[in-house]
Design an enzyme around this catalytic site. Structure first.
Site, short mmCIF file in Angstrom:
data_model
loop_
_atom_site.label_atom_id
_atom_site.label_comp_id
_atom_site.label_asym_id
_atom_site.label_seq_id
_atom_site.Cartn_x
_atom_site.Cartn_y
_atom_site.Cartn_z
N ASP A 9 40.96 27.87 45.46
CA ASP A 9 41.68 29.12 45.24
C ASP A 9 43.09 28.98 45.80
O ASP A 9 43.27 28.78 47.01
CB ASP A 9 40.94 30.27 45.93
N ASP A 109 44.89 30.64 38.98
CA ASP A 109 44.96 30.16 40.36
C ASP A 109 43.61 29.80 40.97
O ASP A 109 43.48 29.66 42.18
CB ASP A 109 45.67 31.18 41.26
N GLU A 110 42.59 29.61 40.13
CA GLU A 110 41.26 29.25 40.63
C GLU A 110 40.59 28.22 39.72
O GLU A 110 40.72 28.30 38.50
CB GLU A 110 40.36 30.47 40.74
#
Length: 361
Positions: A9, A109-110
């Protein structure tokens, strides 16, 4: 064999990127805004850094409300630069993808990777891989991330969320229930405000209470499918595999050693990036109809150009030549120097194995 999954993350991703590219705003509340354009303050907050969150500023609230909450505080409000964020995300996803053939991008973003076959159940080795990923992202993009390691996607994600920013949390099977059970049930992924409210009427406050609740009771109140999910996930059970979703584009981006308009330098970079992109096309057996370039300028503005063909191609030369022509035309029109060079291909079809006449050009 027990699965081992890493969840990565990128902490406060948009705000962190802005923070790194303008060091004068570090240690201030950073609010990334999606402006509507109606008035100066109309629109909503896309995300914030952790400093702003301490004052109650969070995603989804109005920009006007965010300014009220930060009144008298050192703060900056920045319009979201989605092209920049996406280009950096693509670079980082390519870093993560190298560490396992089982990769899944969950959002900008993960991402998660399944490393079961690599580490043979050794969580110390899993920790080593996580540290290597964190270090490479830091070295290449100067960004921090939080990593969770667990026996499935659910636990790995919750592990990452539990220790932010820049955390590393490891939850082997023996530690899953001690980690889960004391937590409030709203911490369980998938339990939103409505579900939480309904669980409270059933006197279910903790994840342990949910795990011990009779399945028939859950089915009565939540329906069969969601009840099964609540029952299994509250005990840390998640059989969903890590699998890459169909891609809509393949791209690479590179930060030049120094800002430049020298086409000789940019040309060499394009050739290197094109070979990486072409290799990914070959691995996924794809052809493309469109080639695009991304130029991130010295002032961090992002510009893009594309060319679309009438038929699909699978040629490295076409990627290189098209990208170089697009960049050359762009440089002739742009006065600013270029900081980052990116290329991408998209509009995919599965390769039928037939070579097209144009692929020899």
């Amino acid at each position: 064999m027990e699965r081992v999954v890493l969840h990565i993350d990128l902490d406060y991703f948009y705000a962190q990127i802005e923070e790194i590219h303008d060091q004068s705003i570090q240690n201030k509340s950073i609010v990334i805004c999606q402006y509507s354009g109606r008035t100066e303050d109309s629109g909503a907050v896309a995300t914030t850094n952790y400093i702003a969150r301490k004052y109650g500023v969070k995603s989804g609230i109005s920009i006007k409300q965010a300014k009220q909450l930060l009144s008298g505080k050192e703060s900056v409000f920045i319009a979201a630069n989605h092209e920049l964020y996406e280009s950096i995300s693509n670079l980082i996803m390519n870093i993560i993808r190298k560490y396992s053939s089982k990769f899944e991008q969950l959002s900008i973003d993960e991402a998660c990777i399944d490393i079961t076959s690599i580490i043979d159940g050794n969580y110390e080795y899993a920790k080593d891989i996580a540290i290597k990923i964190k270090n490479e992202i830091k070295q290449e993009e100067n960004l921090i991330c939080s990593v969770g390691i667990g026996p499935n996607k659910l636990i790995a994600k919750m592990a990452a969320d539990s220790n932010k920013p820049n955390g590393l949390t490891i939850l082997p099977p023996s530690k899953v229930k001690p980690f889960l059970f004391p937590q409030n049930v709203k911490s369980l992924y998938g339990v939103g405000p409505k579900t939480h409210s309904k669980l409270k009427t059933l006197k279910i406050e903790t994840i342990e209470q949910l795990a011990k609740c009779n399945l028939d009771v859950l089915i009565k109140h939540f329906g069969h499918k969601f009840a099964i999910y609540l029952h299994l996930s509250s005990s840390g059970v998640d059989d969903e595999p890590v699998r890459e979703k169909p891609v809509d584009q393949i791209g690479r981006i590179f930060t030049l050693k120094e800002d430049t308009k020298d086409f000789t330098i940019i040309k060499q970079t394009i050739e290197t990036l094109s070979k990486d992109v072409y290799l990914q096309l070959q691995e996924q057996n794809l052809t493309f109809k469109s080639v695009g370039i991304t130029a991130i300028l010295e002032d961090m503005n992002t510009c893009q150009r594309t060319k679309t063909f009438e038929i699909s191609h699978n040629s490295l030369d076409i990627i290189i030549n098209t990208s170089q022509k697009l960049f050359l035309n762009f440089l002739n029109q742009e006065s600013k120097k270029i900081r980052r060079v990116g290329i991408k291909v998209f509009h995919f079809s599965k390769n039928t194995g037939q070579t097209k006449l144009f692929d020899f050009n």
